[in-house]
Design an enzyme around this catalytic site. Structure first.
Site, mmCIF file in Angstrom:
data_model
loop_
_atom_site.group_PDB
_atom_site.id
_atom_site.type_symbol
_atom_site.label_atom_id
_atom_site.label_comp_id
_atom_site.label_asym_id
_atom_site.label_seq_id
_atom_site.Cartn_x
_atom_site.Cartn_y
_atom_site.Cartn_z
ATOM 1 N N SER A 117 4.075 -10.044 -6.712
ATOM 2 C CA SER A 117 3.852 -8.649 -6.325
ATOM 3 C C SER A 117 3.075 -8.539 -5.025
ATOM 4 C CB SER A 117 3.102 -7.917 -7.448
ATOM 5 O OG SER A 117 1.931 -8.632 -7.807
ATOM 6 N N HIS A 138 10.933 -8.613 -6.652
ATOM 7 C CA HIS A 138 9.807 -8.023 -7.355
ATOM 8 C C HIS A 138 10.274 -6.937 -8.321
ATOM 9 C CE1 HIS A 138 5.925 -5.425 -7.230
ATOM 10 N NE2 HIS A 138 5.926 -6.224 -8.281
ATOM 11 N N GLU A 150 12.097 -4.549 -5.689
ATOM 12 C CA GLU A 150 11.887 -4.820 -4.268
ATOM 13 C C GLU A 150 12.491 -6.192 -3.941
ATOM 14 O OE1 GLU A 150 7.784 -2.688 -2.847
ATOM 15 O OE2 GLU A 150 7.578 -4.521 -4.016
ATOM 16 N N ASN A 188 3.141 -1.861 -3.789
ATOM 17 C CA ASN A 188 1.747 -2.245 -4.039
ATOM 18 C C ASN A 188 0.858 -2.055 -2.822
ATOM 19 O OD1 ASN A 188 1.867 -2.863 -6.757
ATOM 20 N ND2 ASN A 188 2.556 -4.949 -6.402
#
Length: 289
Positions: A117, A138, A150, A188
């Site tokens: 992540s 991800h 992702e 993130n």
């Protein structure tokens, strides 16, 4: 792609394996011990059973999905996999050992992917036998429910590997965000500073846990507040991601809030430990302070 290897049978690895198998592909699932992978498979079976009981899926679909998931003792059977996905904890030394191990059995055209992540893909690609076939993939928790993946190519990732990985993500019924290999990627990079700032606000006694989460739910129209979300993600995971972004950028805006560090040191990791910003020991979560 017919067969996918998944290394890491925790919450994320289990969700990834379930999602892949529900979309018709064979999954080889492993962890540091066979018993962990077997328990993960049993957990997937229980999760599918709940879906059957709620008439979300048919019993035959659940049975077929389980038939596609095999718990294996090590990576050797993954020599047949078109892609091997690492889904271990966000610790670089652990991931490095996994990639070096998986690289020994990686088929000639197969892709090695990381569910990281936050850790830079280009750096981790150096631990694989062919950086051109290494990529970030991800998933978001809970994987069977969340509609996003992702895809993050590293500096050396071949374009055909990126294309195949994106096609694979779409095959799982997910929407895809293509991100450059920058710290925290897209989601993130935006989410963790917000969670971190909420912890700063709490630590400075600006507002209570209830009011911070209520304010963000109603004021920002979010489905859950940042502190509740942090508990769901895992406070240790949040801290690991912030530390990776902070070490990579050296930007003070990513400095982890002291209260977040203190909670992790206390073992208050959120829902998975039974206590974080909320206490989960009763019938309903209650704020811890």
């Amino acid at each position: 792609m017919q067969t996918i290897g998944v290394i890491g049978a925790g919450q994320m690895g289990s969700g990834i394996a379930q999602t892949i198998a529900q979309h018709g592909l064979k999954v080889l699932l492993t962890d540091r011990e066979l018993a962990i992978a077997e328990e993960s498979r049993a957990g997937i079976e229980r999760a599918l059973g709940k879906l059957v009981s709620r008439d979300k899926i048919a019993p035959a679909e659940a049975e077929a999905t389980m038939g596609r998931i095999t718990a294996v003792a090590n990576v050797e059977p993954m020599a047949e996999a078109a892609m091997i996905i690492e889904a271990a904890t966000e610790k670089e030394e652990i991931k490095q050992a996994i990639f070096e191990d998986a690289g020994k059995v990686l088929a000639d055209e197969a892709i090695l992917a990381s569910n990281t992540s936050s850790i830079p893909i280009t750096r981790m690609a150096n631990w694989s036998p062919d950086p051109g076939r290494f990529i970030g993939l991800h998933f978001f928790n809970p994987v069977p429910v969340m509609g996003l993946i992702e895809v993050i190519p590293g500096l050396a990732t071949n374009q055909d590997v990126t294309d195949r990985t994106m096609a694979f993500a779409h095959q799982l019924g997910k929407e895809v965000v293509l991100s450059q290999d920058e710290p925290g990627f897209v989601v993130n990079r935006i989410l963790l500073p917000m969670i971190n700032e909420a912890v700063f606000v709490l630590g400075q006694s600006t507002a209570s846990i209830e009011d911070i989460d209520l304010g963000c739910r109603l004021g920002l129209n979010h489905p859950m507040g940042p502190l509740q979300l942090a508990d769901f993600v895992g406070l240790d995971t949040c801290l690991d991601i912030l530390r990776v972004i902070y070490r990579t950028t050296r930007d003070s805006k990513y400095r982890p809030a002291p209260l977040l560090v203190k909670y992790v040191e206390a073992g208050w990791l959120g829902r998975k430990s039974g206590r974080g910003f909320y206490d989960y020991s009763g019938d309903a979560p209650v704020p811890t302070r």
